[in-house]
Write an enzyme that holds these catalytic residues in place. Sequence first.
Site, PDB file in Angstrom:
ATOM      1  CD  GLU A  55      -2.685   1.260   2.759  1.00 37.47           C
ATOM      2  OE1 GLU A  55      -2.924   0.084   3.079  1.00 37.47           O
ATOM      3  OE2 GLU A  55      -2.701   2.214   3.134  1.00 37.47           O
ATOM      4  CD  GLU A  79      -3.579   7.712   5.313  1.00 39.62           C
ATOM      5  OE1 GLU A  79      -4.623   6.859   5.550  1.00 39.62           O
ATOM      6  OE2 GLU A  79      -2.378   7.400   5.229  1.00 39.62           O
TER       7      GLU A  79
END
Length: 314
Positions: free
Chosen positions: A131, A136
Amino acid sequence: MRSSILFAALLGARQRVLGAYTLKDNYSPSNFFSMFNFWTAADPTNGNVKYLDQSTAQSQGIISTTASSVYIGVDHINVTPQGRSSIRIQSKIQYTHGLFILDLAHMPGSICGIWPAFWTLGPNNWPQDGEIDILEGVNTQSRNSMALHTTQGCTITGTGESGTVLTTNCWAKAPGQASNSGCGVSSNTAGSYGDDFNTAGGGLYVMEWTSQAIKIWFFTHSTTPPDILSNSPNPAQWGVPQANFAGDCPIDSHFANHQIVFDLTFCGDWAGNVWASTPSCSSKAATCADWVINNPAAFAEAYWRINSLTVYSQ
């Protein structure tokens, strides 16, 4: 002498050709949502969210497009005991390596209870294929958080980057690190996330993924390299990246066949878990879920406004 000069010139030209990027996929506003699958299952991160299918999201005004941009928002009108409506989309195309360029006019603001992300994810049992978290954050965060999550056997040196290294072991179960933290880098650049990003008029996030490293750059619109604007991006000319994920990590053994993901969830395993330790948020409600359920107007600025998303390949 002349032959050595000629050889050097030819070598430099060959390196430029090998390093050149050409446009592979253009997620333009006219075809943007047709290039994604809509996730409608439960939130894997345990958020207080209800992910909608495309037709429902369109009918509720949560997604829309213009000739020049894409809007992705959330329900900011209704009290929502069953979870606040939002979307999570994953690209139909899978990628191994590439240059991913996201141009944003607006991202979800620094709002208590939210957890937005722009990232890529492999298809098999997480985190088997890795990932990559490009953009974020949670709650009132003001600087971007970047991270990799892998199986065992991937660490980074934490050099050659402008951000602050938080953790160096990318293994999601690494001892001595918080669960699922992976290897993380926090941006040191003002305006890289949330309200400050939006006040500055947005900007670009670029992720380069090769066999040697995964790098992330952030540019304001006024500092965007000319080669990006001319659709001939050359990362070698961009200077030090915000994050340089490189070291004792065989990239190709840990990252493959990724989908591009946009999502915005609420509370959950990150935003919810740090609620009590975030005074500016915990003073609003006893729990993150209470706040999210009962204060829809707080989420009017919880939206993405995407100018463009392009993927280049070598």
